[in-house]
Design a protein around this motif. Structure first.
Motif, PDB file in Angstrom:
ATOM      1  N   PHE A 128       0.836  -1.204   0.000  1.00 48.47           N
ATOM      2  CA  PHE A 128       0.000   0.000   0.000  1.00 48.47           C
ATOM      3  C   PHE A 128       0.870   1.253   0.000  1.00 48.47           C
ATOM      4  O   PHE A 128       0.648   2.193  -0.782  1.00 48.47           O
ATOM      5  CB  PHE A 128      -0.920   0.005   1.226  1.00 48.47           C
ATOM      6  CG  PHE A 128      -1.660   1.302   1.420  1.00 48.47           C
ATOM      7  CD1 PHE A 128      -2.825   1.554   0.727  1.00 48.47           C
ATOM      8  CD2 PHE A 128      -1.170   2.281   2.285  1.00 48.47           C
ATOM      9  CE1 PHE A 128      -3.513   2.754   0.890  1.00 48.47           C
ATOM     10  CE2 PHE A 128      -1.842   3.477   2.458  1.00 48.47           C
ATOM     11  CZ  PHE A 128      -3.019   3.724   1.760  1.00 48.47           C
ATOM     12  N   TYR A 129       1.885   1.282   0.862  1.00 45.17           N
ATOM     13  CA  TYR A 129       2.714   2.486   0.963  1.00 45.17           C
ATOM     14  C   TYR A 129       3.629   2.671  -0.242  1.00 45.17           C
ATOM     15  O   TYR A 129       3.944   3.811  -0.611  1.00 45.17           O
ATOM     16  CB  TYR A 129       3.509   2.469   2.273  1.00 45.17           C
ATOM     17  CG  TYR A 129       2.659   2.865   3.452  1.00 45.17           C
ATOM     18  CD1 TYR A 129       1.988   4.090   3.462  1.00 45.17           C
ATOM     19  CD2 TYR A 129       2.499   2.019   4.548  1.00 45.17           C
ATOM     20  CE1 TYR A 129       1.184   4.452   4.535  1.00 45.17           C
ATOM     21  CE2 TYR A 129       1.701   2.380   5.620  1.00 45.17           C
ATOM     22  CZ  TYR A 129       1.039   3.601   5.606  1.00 45.17           C
ATOM     23  OH  TYR A 129       0.232   3.961   6.661  1.00 45.17           O
ATOM     24  N   GLN A 130       4.048   1.588  -0.877  1.00 46.34           N
ATOM     25  CA  GLN A 130       4.827   1.740  -2.110  1.00 46.34           C
ATOM     26  C   GLN A 130       4.001   2.494  -3.146  1.00 46.34           C
ATOM     27  O   GLN A 130       4.496   3.367  -3.864  1.00 46.34           O
ATOM     28  CB  GLN A 130       5.229   0.355  -2.662  1.00 46.34           C
ATOM     29  CG  GLN A 130       6.181  -0.424  -1.788  1.00 46.34           C
ATOM     30  CD  GLN A 130       7.623   0.049  -1.893  1.00 46.34           C
ATOM     31  OE1 GLN A 130       7.950   0.958  -2.634  1.00 46.34           O
ATOM     32  NE2 GLN A 130       8.496  -0.577  -1.130  1.00 46.34           N
ATOM     33  N   HIS A 131       2.722   2.129  -3.249  1.00 44.41           N
ATOM     34  CA  HIS A 131       1.828   2.789  -4.196  1.00 44.41           C
ATOM     35  C   HIS A 131       1.532   4.214  -3.747  1.00 44.41           C
ATOM     36  O   HIS A 131       1.549   5.155  -4.550  1.00 44.41           O
ATOM     37  CB  HIS A 131       0.528   1.986  -4.313  1.00 44.41           C
ATOM     38  CG  HIS A 131      -0.315   2.366  -5.486  1.00 44.41           C
ATOM     39  ND1 HIS A 131      -1.038   3.528  -5.540  1.00 44.41           N
ATOM     40  CD2 HIS A 131      -0.538   1.724  -6.664  1.00 44.41           C
ATOM     41  CE1 HIS A 131      -1.690   3.588  -6.696  1.00 44.41           C
ATOM     42  NE2 HIS A 131      -1.401   2.516  -7.392  1.00 44.41           N
ATOM     43  N   GLN A 132       1.265   4.394  -2.466  1.00 43.23           N
ATOM     44  CA  GLN A 132       0.908   5.703  -1.934  1.00 43.23           C
ATOM     45  C   GLN A 132       2.050   6.700  -2.104  1.00 43.23           C
ATOM     46  O   GLN A 132       1.823   7.892  -2.325  1.00 43.23           O
ATOM     47  CB  GLN A 132       0.534   5.556  -0.454  1.00 43.23           C
ATOM     48  CG  GLN A 132      -0.382   6.640   0.092  1.00 43.23           C
ATOM     49  CD  GLN A 132       0.354   7.905   0.516  1.00 43.23           C
ATOM     50  OE1 GLN A 132      -0.109   9.006   0.241  1.00 43.23           O
ATOM     51  NE2 GLN A 132       1.495   7.781   1.169  1.00 43.23           N
ATOM     52  N   ARG A 133       3.288   6.205  -2.030  1.00 39.67           N
ATOM     53  CA  ARG A 133       4.447   7.089  -2.210  1.00 39.67           C
ATOM     54  C   ARG A 133       4.737   7.372  -3.674  1.00 39.67           C
ATOM     55  O   ARG A 133       5.630   8.149  -3.996  1.00 39.67           O
ATOM     56  CB  ARG A 133       5.684   6.456  -1.563  1.00 39.67           C
ATOM     57  CG  ARG A 133       5.595   6.315  -0.040  1.00 39.67           C
ATOM     58  CD  ARG A 133       6.906   5.783   0.528  1.00 39.67           C
ATOM     59  NE  ARG A 133       6.754   5.433   1.926  1.00 39.67           N
ATOM     60  CZ  ARG A 133       6.811   4.189   2.411  1.00 39.67           C
ATOM     61  NH1 ARG A 133       7.012   3.177   1.592  1.00 39.67           N
ATOM     62  NH2 ARG A 133       6.656   3.955   3.696  1.00 39.67           N
ATOM     63  N   GLY A 134       4.026   6.717  -4.572  1.00 37.41           N
ATOM     64  CA  GLY A 134       4.225   6.959  -5.994  1.00 37.41           C
ATOM     65  C   GLY A 134       5.381   6.189  -6.595  1.00 37.41           C
ATOM     66  O   GLY A 134       5.882   6.559  -7.668  1.00 37.41           O
ATOM     67  N   LYS A 135       5.805   5.118  -5.939  1.00 36.37           N
ATOM     68  CA  LYS A 135       6.895   4.319  -6.497  1.00 36.37           C
ATOM     69  C   LYS A 135       6.426   3.640  -7.775  1.00 36.37           C
ATOM     70  O   LYS A 135       5.399   2.947  -7.794  1.00 36.37           O
ATOM     71  CB  LYS A 135       7.360   3.276  -5.480  1.00 36.37           C
ATOM     72  CG  LYS A 135       8.609   2.541  -5.935  1.00 36.37           C
ATOM     73  CD  LYS A 135       9.183   1.661  -4.832  1.00 36.37           C
ATOM     74  CE  LYS A 135      10.444   0.960  -5.321  1.00 36.37           C
ATOM     75  NZ  LYS A 135      11.031   0.092  -4.284  1.00 36.37           N
ATOM     76  N   LYS A 136       7.153   3.833  -8.849  1.00 36.36           N
ATOM     77  CA  LYS A 136       6.725   3.304 -10.146  1.00 36.36           C
ATOM     78  C   LYS A 136       6.895   1.792 -10.239  1.00 36.36           C
ATOM     79  O   LYS A 136       6.089   1.104 -10.854  1.00 36.36           O
ATOM     80  CB  LYS A 136       7.501   4.001 -11.261  1.00 36.36           C
ATOM     81  CG  LYS A 136       7.131   5.477 -11.410  1.00 36.36           C
ATOM     82  CD  LYS A 136       7.850   6.099 -12.588  1.00 36.36           C
ATOM     83  CE  LYS A 136       7.425   7.558 -12.748  1.00 36.36           C
ATOM     84  NZ  LYS A 136       8.117   8.198 -13.900  1.00 36.36           N
ATOM     85  N   THR A 137       7.950   1.268  -9.641  1.00 33.20           N
ATOM     86  CA  THR A 137       8.170  -0.173  -9.648  1.00 33.20           C
ATOM     87  C   THR A 137       7.560  -0.752  -8.377  1.00 33.20           C
ATOM     88  O   THR A 137       8.032  -0.488  -7.268  1.00 33.20           O
ATOM     89  CB  THR A 137       9.674  -0.498  -9.700  1.00 33.20           C
ATOM     90  OG1 THR A 137      10.235   0.116 -10.864  1.00 33.20           O
ATOM     91  CG2 THR A 137       9.907  -1.987  -9.753  1.00 33.20           C
ATOM     92  N   ARG A 138       6.479  -1.525  -8.543  1.00 32.45           N
ATOM     93  CA  ARG A 138       5.763  -2.028  -7.368  1.00 32.45           C
ATOM     94  C   ARG A 138       4.995  -3.290  -7.733  1.00 32.45           C
ATOM     95  O   ARG A 138       4.893  -3.655  -8.904  1.00 32.45           O
ATOM     96  CB  ARG A 138       4.808  -0.964  -6.820  1.00 32.45           C
ATOM     97  CG  ARG A 138       3.792  -0.460  -7.825  1.00 32.45           C
ATOM     98  CD  ARG A 138       2.913   0.622  -7.225  1.00 32.45           C
ATOM     99  NE  ARG A 138       1.851   1.037  -8.125  1.00 32.45           N
ATOM    100  CZ  ARG A 138       1.906   2.059  -8.939  1.00 32.45           C
ATOM    101  NH1 ARG A 138       2.999   2.812  -8.981  1.00 32.45           N
ATOM    102  NH2 ARG A 138       0.881   2.373  -9.717  1.00 32.45           N
TER     103      ARG A 138
END
Length: 253
Positions: free
Chosen positions: A76-86
Motif C-alpha cells: 500500500f505504501y509503495q503505491h501511496q508514495r508513488g513508487k513506479k516499480t511495485r
C-alpha cells in the motif's frame, strides 16, 4: 444505478475461449473513472465496434478478490508514495464461471508496463502451498503476507474486432477491510481499464472517451479500498483522487 441487460444486449458476443487469444499478460494499462451514467453512454456508443465476453449467457460477471500485504502494508505504501516499480498480490475468484481461483502477482515497472503472473489455487488458499511461486515472482516471502482486504464487483469485458486491445468496465464496487471491519460501497462509479500491448493510437475507445469527456484517472482498488476503510493509513498522495471519487459518487457503509 446499475448496468442492466439493456445496456449491453446489443454487443456481439465473444466466448471465453476466443477471448483467451488476447492475453496481454505484459501490457500497458490505462484507467479511467466515471459516473455510472457516463459508463452507460460509453457502452451504447461502443456496441458497433467492440465485442463483449459472454460466459454461460452472462455478460456482467461477478468477481471476488482478496488482497494480501505485509503487516506494515508495504505494498500500500509503495503505491501511496508513488513508487513506479511495485507489486500487488491477490487471489481472485471468477464467481460467474467454472474458472478456478487464481493467485496473482501484478508487477509494474518504471516504464508503466504491467506484467501478471498467476497460478491456479485449486489446492486451497494457504499461501504456504504456493511458496515457490511467490518466491520466484514476487518481492515478498509468503510468511510475511496476510489478507488485508476483500472486494466484490461486476465486470464487463470488451475486445475490439481486431483483437488487439481489451477493455474492462467494473461497477458495483464493495470493500471490506479485515483489520478495521469497515465496509464501503461505491455504487455510482465505474472503473474503465484499457489494456493493450502498444500505444493503440487509433483506438476507437480513445475516441469515445474524448467524446464523452472521460479523463484518465488512476484507480487502484486495493489502495482506494484500504484508504476508504482505514482512515488511520497515511494517504496524502491519493487525497486528491479520493476527493474526486467522493465528488462523483455517494459511498455508504
Amino acid at each position: 444505478m446499475i448496468i442492466n441487460h439493456e445496456n449491453i444486449s446489443g454487443f456481439e458476443p465473444i466466448s471465453l475461449e476466443e477471448m483467451g487469444k488476447v492475453k496481454l499478460m505484459n501490457r500497458i494499462d490505462t484507467k479511467y473513472v466515471a459516473h455510472i451514467s457516463k459508463i452507460k453512454e460509453l457502452l451504447e456508443l461502443a456496441q458497433p465496434v467492440y465485442k463483449i465476453q459472454e460466459i454461460e449467457g452472462q455478460r456482467n460477471m461477478p468477481y471476488y478478490t482478496c488482497y494480501y500485504d505485509t503487516g506494515d502494508v508495504d505494498m500500500f505504501y509503495q503505491h501511496q508514495r508513488g513508487k513506479k516499480t511495485r507489486q500487488k498480490i491477490r487471489s481472485r475468484i471468477y464467481e460467474g464461471s467454472d474458472t478456478p481461483p487464481f493467485l496473482e502477482i501484478k508487477s509494474k515497472n518504471n516504464k508503466g508496463r504491467t506484467r501478471k503472473k498467476r497460478v491456479s489455487m485449486e489446492d486451497g488458499d494457504d499461501l504456504n502451498i504456493y511458496s515457490d511461486f511467490l518466491e520466484s515472482h514476487s518481492n515478498y516471502s509468503y510468511e510475511n503476507l496476510i489478507p488485508k482486504m476483500e472486494n466484490h464487483f461486476y465486470r464487463i469485458t470488451l475486445v475490439n474486432k481486431d483483437m488487439t486491445e481489451r477493455i474492462t468496465i467494473d461497477s458495483g464496487l464493495e470493500f471490506h477491510n479485515f483489520e478495521t471491519g469497515n465496509r464501503i460501497q461505491l455504487p455510482e462509479i465505474g472503473i474503465i481499464e484499457w489494456k493493450r500491448d502498444g500505444s493503440a493510437a487509433s483506438s476507437e475507445l480513445k475516441k469515445l472517451l474524448i467524446k464523452l469527456r472521460i479523463h484518465e484517472s488512476g484507480f487502484s482498488k486495493y489502495c482506494i479500498g484500504m484508504a476508504m476503510t482505514n482512515p488511520d493509513l497515511k494517504q496524502n498522495r491519493i487525497k486528491k483522487r479520493l476527493r474526486f471519487i467522493n465528488k462523483i459518487s455517494t459511498p455508504f457503509k
